[in-house]
Design a protein around this motif. Structure first.
Motif, PDB file in Angstrom:
ATOM      1  N   PRO A  13      42.570  40.898  34.330  1.00  0.00           N
ATOM      2  CA  PRO A  13      42.604  41.937  35.366  1.00  0.00           C
ATOM      3  C   PRO A  13      43.054  43.289  34.814  1.00  0.00           C
ATOM      4  N   HIS A  14      42.252  44.316  35.092  1.00  0.00           N
ATOM      5  CA  HIS A  14      42.527  45.652  34.584  1.00  0.00           C
ATOM      6  C   HIS A  14      41.864  46.684  35.486  1.00  0.00           C
ATOM      7  N   THR A  15      42.152  47.942  35.239  1.00  0.00           N
ATOM      8  CA  THR A  15      41.503  49.023  35.971  1.00  0.00           C
ATOM      9  C   THR A  15      41.054  50.104  35.001  1.00  0.00           C
ATOM     10  N   HIS A  16      40.090  50.910  35.440  1.00  0.00           N
ATOM     11  CA  HIS A  16      39.692  52.122  34.723  1.00  0.00           C
ATOM     12  C   HIS A  16      40.027  53.294  35.645  1.00  0.00           C
ATOM     13  N   PHE A  71      26.446  43.936  38.060  1.00  0.00           N
ATOM     14  CA  PHE A  71      27.523  44.025  39.049  1.00  0.00           C
ATOM     15  C   PHE A  71      28.267  45.340  38.840  1.00  0.00           C
ATOM     16  N   VAL A  72      28.770  45.911  39.939  1.00  0.00           N
ATOM     17  CA  VAL A  72      29.473  47.197  39.885  1.00  0.00           C
ATOM     18  C   VAL A  72      30.932  47.023  40.291  1.00  0.00           C
ATOM     19  N   PHE A  73      31.841  47.660  39.515  1.00  0.00           N
ATOM     20  CA  PHE A  73      33.264  47.679  39.825  1.00  0.00           C
ATOM     21  C   PHE A  73      33.647  49.123  40.182  1.00  0.00           C
ATOM     22  N   PRO A  74      34.041  49.376  41.434  1.00  0.00           N
ATOM     23  CA  PRO A  74      34.372  50.752  41.846  1.00  0.00           C
ATOM     24  C   PRO A  74      35.553  51.329  41.078  1.00  0.00           C
ATOM     25  N   ILE A  75      35.563  52.629  40.939  1.00  0.00           N
ATOM     26  CA  ILE A  75      36.575  53.340  40.168  1.00  0.00           C
ATOM     27  C   ILE A  75      37.995  52.995  40.638  1.00  0.00           C
ATOM     28  N   GLY A  76      38.855  52.703  39.682  1.00  0.00           N
ATOM     29  CA  GLY A  76      40.269  52.513  39.953  1.00  0.00           C
ATOM     30  C   GLY A  76      40.686  51.154  40.468  1.00  0.00           C
ATOM     31  N   LEU A  77      39.733  50.283  40.869  1.00  0.00           N
ATOM     32  CA  LEU A  77      40.109  49.001  41.445  1.00  0.00           C
ATOM     33  C   LEU A  77      40.330  47.943  40.359  1.00  0.00           C
ATOM     34  N   HIS A  90      39.890  44.690  38.429  1.00  0.00           N
ATOM     35  CA  HIS A  90      38.724  43.817  38.297  1.00  0.00           C
ATOM     36  C   HIS A  90      38.857  42.946  37.048  1.00  0.00           C
ATOM     37  N   PHE A  91      37.954  41.970  36.917  1.00  0.00           N
ATOM     38  CA  PHE A  91      38.041  41.011  35.815  1.00  0.00           C
ATOM     39  C   PHE A  91      36.679  40.401  35.541  1.00  0.00           C
ATOM     40  N   GLN A  92      36.547  39.765  34.364  1.00  0.00           N
ATOM     41  CA  GLN A  92      35.376  38.946  34.020  1.00  0.00           C
ATOM     42  C   GLN A  92      35.865  37.672  33.335  1.00  0.00           C
ATOM     43  N   PHE A  93      35.204  36.560  33.645  1.00  0.00           N
ATOM     44  CA  PHE A  93      35.640  35.263  33.109  1.00  0.00           C
ATOM     45  C   PHE A  93      34.402  34.446  32.747  1.00  0.00           C
ATOM     46  N   ASN A  94      34.323  34.018  31.489  1.00  0.00           N
ATOM     47  CA  ASN A  94      33.208  33.185  31.034  1.00  0.00           C
ATOM     48  C   ASN A  94      33.445  31.750  31.491  1.00  0.00           C
ATOM     49  N   ILE A  95      32.686  31.310  32.472  1.00  0.00           N
ATOM     50  CA  ILE A  95      32.866  29.959  33.011  1.00  0.00           C
ATOM     51  C   ILE A  95      31.941  28.950  32.336  1.00  0.00           C
ATOM     52  N   GLY A  96      31.229  29.392  31.309  1.00  0.00           N
ATOM     53  CA  GLY A  96      30.312  28.492  30.612  1.00  0.00           C
ATOM     54  C   GLY A  96      30.912  27.891  29.355  1.00  0.00           C
ATOM     55  N   LYS A  97      30.216  26.930  28.812  1.00  0.00           N
ATOM     56  CA  LYS A  97      30.675  26.243  27.605  1.00  0.00           C
ATOM     57  C   LYS A  97      30.167  26.909  26.332  1.00  0.00           C
ATOM     58  N   THR A  98      29.412  27.989  26.475  1.00  0.00           N
ATOM     59  CA  THR A  98      28.878  28.714  25.316  1.00  0.00           C
ATOM     60  C   THR A  98      29.378  30.164  25.344  1.00  0.00           C
ATOM     61  N   ASN A  99      29.144  30.864  24.248  1.00  0.00           N
ATOM     62  CA  ASN A  99      29.532  32.275  24.202  1.00  0.00           C
ATOM     63  C   ASN A  99      28.768  33.081  25.251  1.00  0.00           C
ATOM     64  N   VAL A 101      39.324  43.568  43.387  1.00  0.00           N
ATOM     65  CA  VAL A 101      40.176  43.460  44.566  1.00  0.00           C
ATOM     66  C   VAL A 101      40.284  44.823  45.227  1.00  0.00           C
ATOM     67  N   THR A 102      40.047  44.880  46.543  1.00  0.00           N
ATOM     68  CA  THR A 102      40.147  46.144  47.259  1.00  0.00           C
ATOM     69  C   THR A 102      41.605  46.581  47.370  1.00  0.00           C
ATOM     70  N   SER A 103      41.808  47.829  47.729  1.00  0.00           N
ATOM     71  CA  SER A 103      43.155  48.392  47.796  1.00  0.00           C
ATOM     72  C   SER A 103      43.928  47.901  49.012  1.00  0.00           C
ATOM     73  N   ASN A 104      45.221  48.188  49.039  1.00  0.00           N
ATOM     74  CA  ASN A 104      46.082  47.832  50.166  1.00  0.00           C
ATOM     75  C   ASN A 104      45.546  48.459  51.462  1.00  0.00           C
ATOM     76  N   PRO A 105      45.749  47.816  52.612  1.00  0.00           N
ATOM     77  CA  PRO A 105      46.558  46.596  52.784  1.00  0.00           C
ATOM     78  C   PRO A 105      45.751  45.300  52.709  1.00  0.00           C
ATOM     79  N   ASN A 106      44.430  45.376  52.579  1.00  0.00           N
ATOM     80  CA  ASN A 106      43.618  44.157  52.684  1.00  0.00           C
ATOM     81  C   ASN A 106      43.622  43.317  51.415  1.00  0.00           C
TER      82      ASN A 106
END
Length: 223
Positions: A114-117, A155-161, A163-172, A136-141
Motif C-alpha cells: 500500500p502506497h500513494t503518489h 486499471f486506474v488509481f486516482p491521485i493521492g489515494l 493503492h496496491f498490487q498483488f500477484n495472486i498467480g504462481k508465475t511471475n 481505498v477512498t478517503s475518509n470517512p468511507n
C-alpha cells in the motif's frame, strides 16, 4: 462617469478572481511553453524551483529522451516486487512534460505494498500474469475498490489515494504504470509510519493503531 467607473472596477475584479481561480485550479504539472525543456542540474546556489532548469534546446540530443529499463527487475526482496521508476531523474527530457512511467516486476505472490503518489494519477496495464489491485477512498468511507486483472487489463488509481498490487498467480507477473507527473513521488505507508527518521514515538503509534507498544517497536525495527 460614475457608472462607467463602477463597470470598470467590476470588470477588473472579475478578471482578478478568474485569474486567481485558474491558478488555484492548476494542481498538476504546468503545461510547457516550448517543444521541450531538457533538465539540467541547478546552478550553484540557485533558488529551488518546482521543476528543473533547461539546457539550450539546440544542445538537446537523443540521449536526453531515452532510458533503458533492465528486464526483468530484481524481485529478491521482502515484498517480492521491483518498481523501476522512469521519471525526470532518469529521462531529463521529461522535464515539464507532465508524465512518467514505471515497469513493475512481481515474483509469484509478490506485492507492491500500500502506497500513494501525492502528485499523480496512475494507470496500470498488466503485461503478464494475474494481479489483484485496489485503492481505498478517503475518509470517512474508506471504501475498498478492488479487481483481479489479467494480461491486457487496465486499471486506474486516482491521485493521492492509497493503492496496491498483488500477484495472486504462481508465475511471475509484469505490469506497466503510467503517471500524470514528471515526478509523482511515492509514499509507502508502512515505511513512512514505521520507518521514519527519526522514529515516531512508539507510544503514540500504539494508541493510533490500537497495538501493544512492543508490537510497534518490533515493526519499527523491521522498517
Amino acid at each position: 462617469m460614475l457608472t462607467s467607473l463602477i463597470t470598470t472596477k467590476s470588470f477588473l475584479l472579475a478578471f482578478v478572481l478568474l485569474a486567481l481561480a485558474s491558478s488555484l485550479a492548476s494542481a498538476f504539472d504546468p503545461s510547457p511553453l516550448q517543444d521541450f525543456c531538457v533538465a539540467i542540474d541547478e546552478p550553484k546556489n540557485a533558488v529551488f524551483v518546482n521543476g528543473k532548469f533547461c539546457k539550450d534546446p539546440k544542445l538537446a540530443k537523443a540521449g536526453d529522451f531515452y532510458f533503458s529499463v533492465k528486464m526483468p527487475g530484481d524481485t529478491n526482496n521482502p515484498v517480492g516486487s521491483n518498481v523501476s521508476a522512469v521519471n525526470v531523474d532518469q529521462i531529463p527530457g521529461l522535464n515539464t512534460l507532465g508524465i512518467s512511467a514505471a515497469p513493475i516486476d512481481f515474483a509469484p505472490y509478490g506485492q507492491n505494498p500500500p502506497h500513494t503518489h501525492p502528485r499523480a494519477t496512475e494507470i496500470l496495464v498488466v503485461l503478464e500474469g494475474t494481479l489483484l489491485v485496489g485503492f481505498v477512498t478517503s475518509n470517512p468511507n474508506n471504501t475498498l475498490i478492488s479487481k483481479v486483472l489479467n494480461k491486457g487489463d487496465v486499471f486506474v488509481f486516482p491521485i493521492g489515494l492509497v493503492h496496491f498490487q498483488f500477484n495472486i498467480g504462481k508465475t511471475n507477473a509484469l505490469a506497466f504504470a503510467g503517471l500524470s507527473s514528471q515526478n509523482p513521488g511515492v509514499i509507502t505507508i508502512a515505511d513512512a509510519v514505521f520507518g521514519s527518521n527519526p522514529p515516531i514515538n512508539p507510544d503514540f503509534l500504539a494508541k493510533a493503531f490500537q497495538l501493544d507498544v512492543k508490537v510497534v517497536k518490533d515493526l519499527q525495527a523491521k522498517f
